[in-house]
Scaffold this active site. Structure first.
Site, PDB file in Angstrom:
ATOM      1  N   GLY A  11       0.836  -1.195   0.000  1.00  0.00           N
ATOM      2  CA  GLY A  11       0.000   0.000   0.000  1.00  0.00           C
ATOM      3  C   GLY A  11       0.869   1.242   0.000  1.00  0.00           C
ATOM      4  N   CYS A  12       0.308   2.331   0.425  1.00  0.00           N
ATOM      5  CA  CYS A  12       1.013   3.614   0.441  1.00  0.00           C
ATOM      6  C   CYS A  12       2.367   3.479   1.125  1.00  0.00           C
ATOM      7  CB  CYS A  12       0.152   4.646   1.163  1.00  0.00           C
ATOM      8  SG  CYS A  12       0.949   6.242   1.336  1.00  0.00           S
TER       9      CYS A  12
END
Length: 162
Positions: A11-12
């Site tokens: 993810g981020c």
């Protein structure tokens, strides 16, 4: 010192980097792009690349297995191309495998995580061959240190799987 590198995406990259930076044995973190189609990717142009984190660690203080245990505790490895509000292949869960030993360890840890039943569903983390790691722009490095109230969807969800 026994310095090694590991490459993960969950993810981020801001949230992943922020949690890993303080782990025992971590010497350095850097966020970037990995596994995509273009050279010199940027935040605005990284087709197919995951937002990844390069972890430089002392293997005398922590192991690849322990890094993966933490990795599976701080992001949801059961969602395809999504973490929290972030959707798209940039936010996929992936481990960029550098050698046969990492492949074996990753498969073993995934089996442990699946067997634990702590996540609803099976791990979909991709085991991708190592690809060039392209460092992200300076403003993305240490982002949550510079912006303590910045967005993240990463947090410790479980105690160790190991």
């Amino acid at each position: 010192m026994n310095k090694k590198k590991a490459y993960i995406a969950g993810g981020c990259f801001w949230g992943m980097e922020d949690l890993f930076r303080t782990r025992k044995g971590i010497l350095h973190t850097e966020v970037g792009y990995q596994g995509g189609v273009n050279d010199n990717p940027t935040y605005r142009n990284h087709p197919g690349h995951a937002e990844a984190v390069e972890l430089t660690y002392d293997a005398n203080e922590t192991s690849f297995r322990e890094l993966l245990d933490y990795f599976f505790r701080v992001h949801n490895p059961t969602t395809i191309d999504q973490q929290g509000n972030d959707i798209g292949s940039s936010y996929r869960s992936a481990i960029f495998i550098q050698n046969d030993e990492e492949q074996k360890v990753a498969e073993e840890v995934i089996a442990i995580v699946n067997k634990s039943g702590r996540w609803e569903g099976d791990v979909v983390t991709a085991l991708e061959p190592f690809a060039t790691f392209w460092p992200a722009e300076p403003e993305h490095q240490d982002y949550l240190v510079k912006n303590p109230n910045g967005y993240t969807c990463h947090f410790e969800r479980f105690d160790t799987f190991l």
